[in-house]
Scaffold this active site. Structure first.
Site, PDB file in Angstrom:
ATOM      1  N   CYS A 160      -0.529   1.026   7.322  1.00 36.97           N
ATOM      2  CA  CYS A 160      -1.111   1.246   5.987  1.00 36.97           C
ATOM      3  C   CYS A 160      -2.522   1.821   6.094  1.00 36.97           C
ATOM      4  O   CYS A 160      -2.942   2.609   5.237  1.00 36.97           O
ATOM      5  CB  CYS A 160      -1.103  -0.044   5.179  1.00 36.97           C
ATOM      6  N   GLU A 174       0.831  -1.200   0.000  1.00 36.37           N
ATOM      7  CA  GLU A 174       0.000   0.000   0.000  1.00 36.37           C
ATOM      8  C   GLU A 174       0.872   1.259   0.000  1.00 36.37           C
ATOM      9  O   GLU A 174       0.551   2.255  -0.663  1.00 36.37           O
ATOM     10  CB  GLU A 174      -0.916   0.026   1.232  1.00 36.37           C
TER      11      GLU A 174
HETATM   12  N1  THU Z   1       2.405  -6.419   4.058  1.00 41.59           N
HETATM   13  C1  THU Z   1       1.934  -5.534   3.123  1.00 41.59           C
HETATM   14  O1  THU Z   1       2.558  -5.326   2.080  1.00 41.59           O
HETATM   15  N2  THU Z   1       0.773  -4.913   3.390  1.00 41.59           N
HETATM   16  C2  THU Z   1       0.013  -5.108   4.505  1.00 41.59           C
HETATM   17  O2  THU Z   1      -0.984  -4.419   4.699  1.00 41.59           O
HETATM   18  C3  THU Z   1       0.375  -6.174   5.451  1.00 41.59           C
HETATM   19  C4  THU Z   1       1.744  -6.715   5.308  1.00 41.59           C
HETATM   20  C5  THU Z   1       3.693  -7.096   3.798  1.00 41.59           C
HETATM   21  C6  THU Z   1       4.813  -6.639   4.677  1.00 41.59           C
HETATM   22  C7  THU Z   1       5.739  -7.837   4.623  1.00 41.59           C
HETATM   23  O3  THU Z   1       6.578  -7.699   3.477  1.00 41.59           O
HETATM   24  C8  THU Z   1       4.817  -9.021   4.421  1.00 41.59           C
HETATM   25  O4  THU Z   1       3.572  -8.479   3.997  1.00 41.59           O
HETATM   26  C9  THU Z   1       4.605  -9.865   5.650  1.00 41.59           C
HETATM   27  O5  THU Z   1       4.213  -9.102   6.731  1.00 41.59           O
END
Ligand code: THU
Length: 130
Positions: free
Chosen positions: A86, A52
């Site tokens: 996020c 995000e």
């Molecule tokens: N992650 C995201 O990209 N967005 C979210 O809203 C939750 C978590 C990613 C961060 C990390 O690279 C992986 O997911 C595991 O937490």
């Protein structure tokens, strides 16, 4: 392409060698343009960034600052819950009724507003002089 398809496509580019959890995000801004982002992890773990955050950064870099809709996609047994940070980042550029689509790889699984995801949000209204 739908917002879901855009998020699904960019998810393929995620750099997630540590968590193995690939995430894609797409935001549609007020003028109808779509901006995408994926998570970018780092061997120094706290330096990783969420999908995000990447999509929002691309939107701001393009000169847009109003979100109309968001889609987040990951392979998850239950609809992915955007992390707290996020939610705050989405809220910065959204009205509370903006829809956030939480999707698995097959398609939409849950539709919720940013106001529901982040009730009682901290915002610029709390800052003195704003
Ligand atoms: N992650 C995201 O990209 N967005 C979210 O809203 C939750 C978590 C990613 C961060 C990390 O690279 C992986 O997911 C595991 O937490």
């Amino acid at each position: 392409m739908s917002l879901f398809q855009d998020a699904l496509a960019v998810r393929e580019n995620a750099h997630a060698p540590y968590s193995k959890f690939k995430v894609g995000a797409a935001v549609r801004s007020a003028n109808g343009k779509v901006f995408v982002g994926c998570n970018v992890e780092n061997s120094a773990y706290p330096e990783g960034t969420c999908a995000e955050a990447g999509a929002i950064a691309a939107m701001i870099a393009a000169g847009e600052n109003k979100i109309e809709e968001v889609c987040v996609v990951a392979e998850s047994p239950v609809p992915i819950a955007p992390c707290g940070g996020c939610r705050q980042k989405i809220a910065e550029f959204s009205s509370p009724d903006v829809q956030v689509v939480l999707a698995d790889l097959k398609g939409e699984t849950k539709r919720i507003t940013i106001g529901e995801l982040l009730p009682h949000a901290f915002s610029n209204s709390h800052l003195p002089g704003e």
